[in-house]
Design an enzyme around this catalytic site. Structure first.
Site, PDB file in Angstrom:
ATOM      1  N   CYS A  75      -2.512  62.876 -60.538  1.00  0.00           N
ATOM      2  CA  CYS A  75      -3.373  64.060 -60.545  1.00  0.00           C
ATOM      3  C   CYS A  75      -3.175  64.976 -59.351  1.00  0.00           C
ATOM      4  O   CYS A  75      -3.158  66.209 -59.497  1.00  0.00           O
ATOM      5  CB  CYS A  75      -4.840  63.658 -60.648  1.00  0.00           C
ATOM      6  SG  CYS A  75      -5.483  62.731 -59.220  1.00  0.00           S
ATOM      7  N   HIS A 114      -9.952  61.534 -57.855  1.00  0.00           N
ATOM      8  CA  HIS A 114      -9.283  62.374 -58.851  1.00  0.00           C
ATOM      9  C   HIS A 114      -9.381  63.834 -58.438  1.00  0.00           C
ATOM     10  O   HIS A 114     -10.388  64.262 -57.857  1.00  0.00           O
ATOM     11  CB  HIS A 114      -9.950  62.163 -60.218  1.00  0.00           C
ATOM     12  CG  HIS A 114      -9.288  62.882 -61.356  1.00  0.00           C
ATOM     13  ND1 HIS A 114      -7.941  62.796 -61.614  1.00  0.00           N
ATOM     14  CD2 HIS A 114      -9.797  63.719 -62.316  1.00  0.00           C
ATOM     15  CE1 HIS A 114      -7.644  63.519 -62.678  1.00  0.00           C
ATOM     16  NE2 HIS A 114      -8.753  64.097 -63.109  1.00  0.00           N
ATOM     17  N   ASP A 132      -7.404  70.079 -66.582  1.00  0.00           N
ATOM     18  CA  ASP A 132      -6.951  68.795 -66.045  1.00  0.00           C
ATOM     19  C   ASP A 132      -5.670  68.391 -66.758  1.00  0.00           C
ATOM     20  O   ASP A 132      -5.702  67.876 -67.875  1.00  0.00           O
ATOM     21  CB  ASP A 132      -8.031  67.729 -66.240  1.00  0.00           C
ATOM     22  CG  ASP A 132      -7.730  66.440 -65.483  1.00  0.00           C
ATOM     23  OD1 ASP A 132      -6.608  66.321 -64.953  1.00  0.00           O
ATOM     24  OD2 ASP A 132      -8.608  65.556 -65.423  1.00  0.00           O
TER      25      ASP A 132
END
Length: 292
Positions: A75, A114, A132
């Protein structure tokens, strides 16, 4: 952390990497199309960690890895790079911090576990959209940040909920594509997050943590996953897991791989050619320490 953009980094080359051929005006339609193209083209995973390739939050390094060498990442890399692209195209972009519910331990990760994005689009009334492209099986099209949202996408039914009280955090839940509506199933939670603005450098500590901690899936398992039209393909350790989304639910098929077959599978199924030798790993994950 070095995050300066270099002259050889081109948004157009990045768009070619994600197989995007649409317009580049900062519109909602283009944002949705780029987001979907990204998750269908760039794998998410931990392969670099198990090839002896340390990950640092350097924008040129991440660009070189993902765009030039056509690799994937996790991420901090993928959403960090996508934030640069969107900003270069004229979108308003803010980085956010989340805590992922580990599917193996059932526990939420630490703070800054995250990185995800909140994007604003000119002409859309300043309404923010959640993006995302750095998660295994999350939404394929951006979600409007709206409390109580229920949105059905190809890979599931997604729900956003805000905690009560001023400054309350948010929760993202996913139910299988066969679901008729939300349930109380604890495992549906993908992650929690805050809308407090963060900077890329805020994630440096957790970027290191995920490369070394026995409580991190990235350190404990060599894996990558790629979303597909109608499904998902994942490599973990010495297994290939293929998922099809059906009206009856997610249907999974697992194939055990010989170690010598893994490079071919990564090349043929994920488009990844590794420069260094991969050490397959599939160890148990320890629950994280108790804490906020």
């Amino acid at each position: 952390m070095t995050s300066d953009v270099e002259d050889w980094m081109e948004p157009g080359e990045y768009l070619s990497r994600i197989v995007y051929e649409g317009g580049t005006e900062p519109t909602l339609e283009n944002l949705k199309a780029m987001h979907r193209c990204h998750v269908l083209a760039v794998p998410f995973g931990s392969l670099a960690i198990h090839c002896g390739e340390p990950i640092q939050l350097s924008l040129p390094d991440v660009y070189r890895k993902v765009v030039v060498h056509r690799r994937g990442g996790f991420c901090y890399e993928l959403n960090g790079l996508f934030a640069w692209l969107l900003g270069a195209l004229g979108y308003g972009v803010q980085m956010l911090s989340g805590r992922v519910r580990n599917s193996y331990t059932g526990c939420l990760g630490p703070l800054d576990d995250h990185l995800l994005l909140l994007v604003t689009v000119v002409g859309e009334g300043g309404h923010p959209w959640l993006c995302d492209v750095g998660f295994g099986n999350s939404f394929r099209s951006p979600l409007p940040l709206r409390d109580g949202l229920l949105e059905r996408q190809e890979n599931g039914l997604f729900q956003l909920q805000q905690a009560a009280g001023e400054g309350g955090g948010w929760q993202l839940r996913r139910y299988p594509s066969s679901s008729s509506g939300p349930t109380d199933e604890p495992g549906a939670t993908l992650y929690t997050f805050s809308t407090r603005p963060r900077a890329w450098r805020d994630f440096e500590g957790m970027c290191c943590y995920h490369q070394t901690s026995p409580s991190s899936i990235f350190a404990c398992k060599s894996f990558c996953s790629l979303q597909l039209p109608g499904g998902l393909v994942s490599y973990v350790g010495q297994r290939l897991i293929e998922t099809q989304f059906t009206a009856q639910g997610d249907c999974k098929t697992t194939t055990v791989l010989a170690e010598e077959d893994i490079p071919r599978v990564l090349r043929d199924r994920f488009g990844i050619v590794l420069r260094n030798r991969l050490t397959p790993k599939d160890e148990d994950i320890l629950p994280p320490r108790e804490g906020p």
